[in-house]
Write an enzyme that holds these catalytic residues in place. Sequence first.
Site, PDB file in Angstrom:
ATOM      1  N   HIS A  53       0.793  -1.230   0.000  1.00 35.16           N
ATOM      2  CA  HIS A  53       0.000   0.000   0.000  1.00 35.16           C
ATOM      3  C   HIS A  53       0.825   1.280   0.000  1.00 35.16           C
ATOM      4  CE1 HIS A  53      -3.826  -2.026   0.388  1.00 35.16           C
ATOM      5  NE2 HIS A  53      -3.396  -2.706   1.436  1.00 35.16           N
ATOM      6  N   ASP A 183      -9.363  -5.027   6.343  1.00 34.83           N
ATOM      7  CA  ASP A 183      -9.875  -5.657   5.121  1.00 34.83           C
ATOM      8  C   ASP A 183     -11.115  -6.484   5.401  1.00 34.83           C
ATOM      9  OD1 ASP A 183      -8.203  -5.581   2.401  1.00 34.83           O
ATOM     10  OD2 ASP A 183      -6.830  -5.259   4.053  1.00 34.83           O
TER      11      ASP A 183
END
Length: 266
Positions: A53, A183
């Site tokens: 990320h 997530d």
Amino acid sequence: MSAQSERPSPLVFRRRLLGREPLLGTFIKTPTGHAMEIFGDVGFDFAVIDAEHAPFDRAAIDVTLMAARAAGIAGLVRVAEPSPAQLLAALDDGAAGVLVPHVSTAEAARAAVSACRYRGGRRGFSNSPRAGRYGGLAMWPHVDAQDASVAVIAMIEDPEALDVLDAILATDGLDAVFIGRADLTVALGAASPDAPEVRNAVDRILAAARAADKPVCLMVASAEEARSYTAHGASAFMIGSDQGLMRQAAAKHHKDFAALKGAAGG
């Protein structure tokens, strides 16, 4: 005596993880070595380079892992994808371990472990990078050292993984699991990581890990929250990231000085 000198060598990070020692880490999202050095100097046990990320390329990962070595902190890498090439690159550059994202099947867990292990696996051999001390370790000493020290951690962050937890956790050579609450929250469409459906998923993972005798790592907001998860078997904890912690500190100082300026203006 500095915090760095009191901390065990990064080379025994895997042993400490498997031994369920309380470990403190964070994510590194800024692609330089400076943040890694700071966390090492403060005394953190490990830090994870976030190649999934954050804007890390191979060169930036290499430099940041060099900073980890210099600062005496275990540097791990969350790879952008669990391909053998990316896992090999992180380990050759000297990572103490890898976080493998989105492991939702036993096949994915086995593939990740195979890519990270020489004996019984399919890791491509070279002792010429940092991991082999630039050729300072001969072939088989390098193989043995890497297989003994590299930590392979599967990230459980998809709802479909919940139905095959036992098979994932039974993977030989998989050292630990990381519970990806963020997530899971998004995938489940939950209101927050504290929503009942996310808590239920986390409890299922913790229970399966206890049954399989696997260590658990997860993100927490505080030492108090970490203590609550310790009672359920978690032992490695991550607090924010370099960017997140910097933002928190900056926001606090901005708020304090805003009050000072307001008082002065009044």
